[in-house]
Design a protein around this motif. Structure first.
Motif, PDB file in Angstrom:
ATOM      1  N   GLU A 157      60.271 -20.050 -45.311  1.00  0.00           N
ATOM      2  CA  GLU A 157      60.455 -21.249 -46.219  1.00  0.00           C
ATOM      3  C   GLU A 157      60.905 -22.428 -45.329  1.00  0.00           C
ATOM      4  N   ALA A 158      61.709 -22.229 -44.382  1.00  0.00           N
ATOM      5  CA  ALA A 158      61.956 -23.214 -43.460  1.00  0.00           C
ATOM      6  C   ALA A 158      60.674 -23.870 -42.690  1.00  0.00           C
ATOM      7  N   GLY A 159      59.877 -22.778 -42.542  1.00  0.00           N
ATOM      8  CA  GLY A 159      58.578 -23.448 -41.668  1.00  0.00           C
ATOM      9  C   GLY A 159      57.660 -23.820 -42.742  1.00  0.00           C
ATOM     10  N   GLY A 160      57.591 -24.002 -43.975  1.00  0.00           N
ATOM     11  CA  GLY A 160      56.792 -24.359 -44.958  1.00  0.00           C
ATOM     12  C   GLY A 160      55.680 -23.490 -45.145  1.00  0.00           C
ATOM     13  N   VAL A 161      55.841 -22.145 -45.145  1.00  0.00           N
ATOM     14  CA  VAL A 161      54.788 -21.190 -45.328  1.00  0.00           C
ATOM     15  C   VAL A 161      54.799 -20.954 -46.752  1.00  0.00           C
ATOM     16  N   LYS A 162      53.549 -20.984 -47.387  1.00  0.00           N
ATOM     17  CA  LYS A 162      53.338 -20.827 -48.795  1.00  0.00           C
ATOM     18  C   LYS A 162      52.342 -19.852 -48.968  1.00  0.00           C
ATOM     19  N   VAL A 163      52.345 -18.954 -49.961  1.00  0.00           N
ATOM     20  CA  VAL A 163      51.312 -17.907 -50.146  1.00  0.00           C
ATOM     21  C   VAL A 163      50.713 -17.864 -51.506  1.00  0.00           C
ATOM     22  N   GLU A 164      49.574 -17.488 -51.620  1.00  0.00           N
ATOM     23  CA  GLU A 164      48.921 -17.029 -52.785  1.00  0.00           C
ATOM     24  C   GLU A 164      48.318 -15.710 -53.188  1.00  0.00           C
ATOM     25  N   VAL A 165      47.706 -15.282 -54.134  1.00  0.00           N
ATOM     26  CA  VAL A 165      47.194 -13.919 -54.059  1.00  0.00           C
ATOM     27  C   VAL A 165      45.643 -14.465 -54.487  1.00  0.00           C
ATOM     28  N   ALA A 166      44.821 -13.509 -53.473  1.00  0.00           N
ATOM     29  CA  ALA A 166      43.572 -13.566 -53.642  1.00  0.00           C
ATOM     30  C   ALA A 166      43.107 -13.042 -54.739  1.00  0.00           C
ATOM     31  N   GLY A 167      41.810 -13.608 -55.499  1.00  0.00           N
ATOM     32  CA  GLY A 167      41.257 -13.197 -56.437  1.00  0.00           C
ATOM     33  C   GLY A 167      40.237 -13.874 -56.927  1.00  0.00           C
ATOM     34  N   PRO A 168      39.596 -13.809 -58.308  1.00  0.00           N
ATOM     35  CA  PRO A 168      38.280 -14.589 -58.616  1.00  0.00           C
ATOM     36  C   PRO A 168      38.807 -15.906 -58.715  1.00  0.00           C
ATOM     37  N   ALA A 169      37.708 -16.797 -58.690  1.00  0.00           N
ATOM     38  CA  ALA A 169      37.679 -18.158 -58.823  1.00  0.00           C
ATOM     39  C   ALA A 169      36.516 -18.904 -59.160  1.00  0.00           C
ATOM     40  N   THR A 170      36.304 -19.886 -59.823  1.00  0.00           N
ATOM     41  CA  THR A 170      35.245 -20.699 -60.178  1.00  0.00           C
ATOM     42  C   THR A 170      35.010 -21.914 -59.086  1.00  0.00           C
ATOM     43  N   MET A 171      33.631 -21.508 -58.505  1.00  0.00           N
ATOM     44  CA  MET A 171      33.328 -22.251 -57.300  1.00  0.00           C
ATOM     45  C   MET A 171      32.500 -23.551 -58.091  1.00  0.00           C
ATOM     46  N   GLY A 172      32.833 -24.634 -57.706  1.00  0.00           N
ATOM     47  CA  GLY A 172      32.237 -25.923 -58.120  1.00  0.00           C
ATOM     48  C   GLY A 172      31.524 -26.558 -56.931  1.00  0.00           C
ATOM     49  N   GLU A 173      30.346 -27.076 -57.279  1.00  0.00           N
ATOM     50  CA  GLU A 173      29.407 -27.770 -56.562  1.00  0.00           C
ATOM     51  C   GLU A 173      29.792 -29.156 -56.635  1.00  0.00           C
ATOM     52  N   ALA A 174      29.909 -29.950 -55.626  1.00  0.00           N
ATOM     53  CA  ALA A 174      30.430 -31.329 -55.931  1.00  0.00           C
ATOM     54  C   ALA A 174      29.583 -32.238 -55.221  1.00  0.00           C
ATOM     55  N   ARG A 272      19.649 -40.641 -55.749  1.00  0.00           N
ATOM     56  CA  ARG A 272      19.420 -39.269 -55.488  1.00  0.00           C
ATOM     57  C   ARG A 272      20.403 -38.445 -56.323  1.00  0.00           C
ATOM     58  N   ASP A 273      21.484 -39.051 -56.822  1.00  0.00           N
ATOM     59  CA  ASP A 273      22.411 -38.401 -57.495  1.00  0.00           C
ATOM     60  C   ASP A 273      22.571 -38.566 -59.103  1.00  0.00           C
ATOM     61  N   SER A 274      21.772 -39.734 -59.401  1.00  0.00           N
ATOM     62  CA  SER A 274      21.795 -39.977 -60.797  1.00  0.00           C
ATOM     63  C   SER A 274      21.549 -39.240 -61.694  1.00  0.00           C
ATOM     64  N   GLU A 275      20.631 -38.184 -61.462  1.00  0.00           N
ATOM     65  CA  GLU A 275      20.331 -37.115 -62.453  1.00  0.00           C
ATOM     66  C   GLU A 275      21.289 -35.831 -62.578  1.00  0.00           C
ATOM     67  N   ARG A 276      22.234 -35.783 -61.603  1.00  0.00           N
ATOM     68  CA  ARG A 276      23.391 -34.983 -61.574  1.00  0.00           C
ATOM     69  C   ARG A 276      24.654 -35.202 -62.112  1.00  0.00           C
ATOM     70  N   VAL A 277      24.942 -36.397 -62.095  1.00  0.00           N
ATOM     71  CA  VAL A 277      26.231 -36.913 -62.417  1.00  0.00           C
ATOM     72  C   VAL A 277      26.162 -37.554 -63.934  1.00  0.00           C
ATOM     73  N   ARG A 278      27.213 -36.641 -64.564  1.00  0.00           N
ATOM     74  CA  ARG A 278      27.025 -36.990 -66.139  1.00  0.00           C
ATOM     75  C   ARG A 278      28.463 -37.381 -66.820  1.00  0.00           C
ATOM     76  N   VAL A 336      32.468 -35.208 -57.564  1.00  0.00           N
ATOM     77  CA  VAL A 336      32.167 -34.882 -59.016  1.00  0.00           C
ATOM     78  C   VAL A 336      31.582 -33.534 -58.866  1.00  0.00           C
ATOM     79  N   THR A 337      32.131 -32.642 -59.837  1.00  0.00           N
ATOM     80  CA  THR A 337      31.698 -31.306 -60.046  1.00  0.00           C
ATOM     81  C   THR A 337      30.496 -31.249 -60.984  1.00  0.00           C
ATOM     82  N   VAL A 338      29.239 -31.183 -60.284  1.00  0.00           N
ATOM     83  CA  VAL A 338      28.142 -31.043 -60.956  1.00  0.00           C
ATOM     84  C   VAL A 338      27.612 -29.572 -61.606  1.00  0.00           C
ATOM     85  N   ALA A 339      28.190 -28.499 -60.923  1.00  0.00           N
ATOM     86  CA  ALA A 339      27.874 -27.348 -61.480  1.00  0.00           C
ATOM     87  C   ALA A 339      28.865 -26.416 -60.979  1.00  0.00           C
ATOM     88  N   SER A 340      29.122 -25.306 -61.517  1.00  0.00           N
ATOM     89  CA  SER A 340      29.917 -24.194 -61.085  1.00  0.00           C
ATOM     90  C   SER A 340      29.653 -22.815 -61.425  1.00  0.00           C
TER      91      SER A 340
END
Length: 417
Positions: A157-174, A272-278, A336-340
């Motif tokens: 805690e003094a060193g700023g160490v933080k943790v999470e549990v690895a698991g599923p996630a939603t990957m966003g293409e930005a 080049r991005d106009s068709e993907r950003v909504r 901008v998240t254009v797909a996930s």
């Protein structure tokens, strides 16, 4: 095969971290060689492996990985003379951090015993070796650690160490867009003369905060010669003052008021991005330093295209009270998240470190931290897909990993081949 000497706990490292003095630890000083390996206090055999002795019999334990996946190769000796591997029967058990045990049997091949199966990374475990030769049984136990350190909860805690549990996630293409912060049209108000006339008095100064309905000017009508008062149309800050007492008010606003809580990001959308950003897509608005971030939504995209830059403007509303970090005119980026798509296992991209030739995270079990070598898939600024090397449900370090990596590297932990 790897070996680590007993080290001081990491709180000692944290006390000196401000001076960037991360000290190697151990009961006995260890000097790394040019490959980063350590001269450990155990006897080595002719093949540079750990030599285990019991009377006249000895067994050399190596992990061979030149041109092949890591595998055990053991060599038997009687009075330091090589033995036919068919005369030796060996079993090895590796107990890993967390209690999982990998067991290996061996088959004779050329002048050595070859382990059945791969020795998975990290090569960090408690080793139990049993052997039979000449009708006699032999047994050894030893610790062989790499990429491992111990840290108390208080020190973490003094060193700023933080943790999470690895698991599923939603990957966003930005898609990353550049832009700026501006006051929304609803957040601006103009103080104008209702009828042409001379300004008799002003009650506002540039930068002054005013409230809706507050009288800011008095104007004498050129037609009726009557004086009337002009109130502030909205609450906010005076950002423009275009007139003084005695001027004739007519076509220009006397004051312009802006509400600093009514903000949006204007992002430049290239062809080049106009068709993907909504409209409706999620956006991470980031300051150029990356220190400040807000999650928002594409509110609208203007249909017109700027002739010079050939870009459209995407408006991204920022929540009221976004904070002083967001000021009109500030340059920003918008992811901008254009797909996930969902993935079965992912870790925070910022948690990934380099260790030897691997991308790793540091798993935590109790007060012990140890490397996990990762096979990676798709990577985004937030998440990285994990294809191998990490068990789902593993607690891993997300912040402060560089301190743990530095302690491991300075400690002289070895990885012998």
């Amino acid at each position: 095969m790897s070996f680590t000497l007993t080290r001081r706990p990491l709180w000692a490292l944290l006390l000196t971290c401000a001076a960037l003095s991360l000290t190697a630890c151990g009961d006995k000083a260890a000097k790394p060689d040019e490959h980063g390996e350590t001269e450990a206090d155990f006897e080595r055999g002719p093949h540079n492996g750990r030599l285990l002795r019991d009377g006249d019999f000895s067994l050399e334990v190596t992990i061979f990985e030149t041109g092949v996946e890591p595998e055990f190769r053991l060599y038997g000796y009687r009075k330091d003379k090589p033995l036919d591997p068919r005369q030796v029967n060996v079993e090895v058990a590796l107990t890993r951090l967390g209690g999982k045990v990998d067991r290996f049997s061996f088959n004779p091949q050329e002048d050595y015993l070859r382990g059945a199966g791969l020795v998975r990374e990290p090569h960090s475990f408690d080793v139990a070796v049993t052997a039979r030769e000449g009708g006699k049984a032999h047994a050894w136990r030893y610790a062989s650690y790499e990429g491992r350190t111990t840290l108390s909860k208080v020190a973490a805690e003094a060193g700023g160490v933080k943790v999470e549990v690895a698991g599923p996630a939603t990957m966003g293409e930005a898609v990353t867009l550049s832009g700026r912060i501006e006051v929304t049209p609803e957040g601006k108000g103009e103080v104008r003369a209702w009828y042409p006339g001379r300004i008799m008095s002003l009650r506002g100064e540039l930068g002054q905060m005013v409230r809706k309905g507050q009288i800011l000017a008095r104007v004498e009508s050129s037609e009726s010669l009557q004086t009337y008062s002009i109130p502030a149309p909205i609450s906010g800050q005076i950002i423009e003052k275009n007139s003084n007492v005695g001027d004739v008010a007519y076509d220009r606003p006397i004051f312009v008021i802006a509400d600093p809580t009514k903000l949006h990001a204007e992002l430049f959308v290239y062809p080049r991005d106009s068709e993907r950003v909504r409209v409706g897509q999620k956006v991470e608005v980031r300051s150029l330093s990356g220190a400040d971030r807000i999650l928002a939504t594409v509110e609208s995209i203007l249909p017109s295209v700027d002739v010079t830059s050939q870009t459209q403007l995407a408006h991204v509303h920022l929540p009221d009270g976004a904070g002083p970090a967001w000021r009109p005119g500030l340059g920003v980026e918008g992811g901008v998240t254009v797909a996930s798509r969902p993935v079965a296992l992912a870790v925070r991209t910022g948690a990934i470190q380099r260790f030897r030739d691997f991308d790793v995270v540091f798993a935590r079990i109790g007060d012990t931290y140890e490397v996990r070598m990762l096979e990676l898939g798709v990577r985004t600024p937030e998440w990285t897909e994990v294809l191998g090397g990490l068990e789902p449900g593993t607690t891993y370090v997300t912040d402060g990993a560089f301190l743990i990596r530095a302690d491991i590297e300075k400690s002289g932990a070895s990885h012998d081949h």
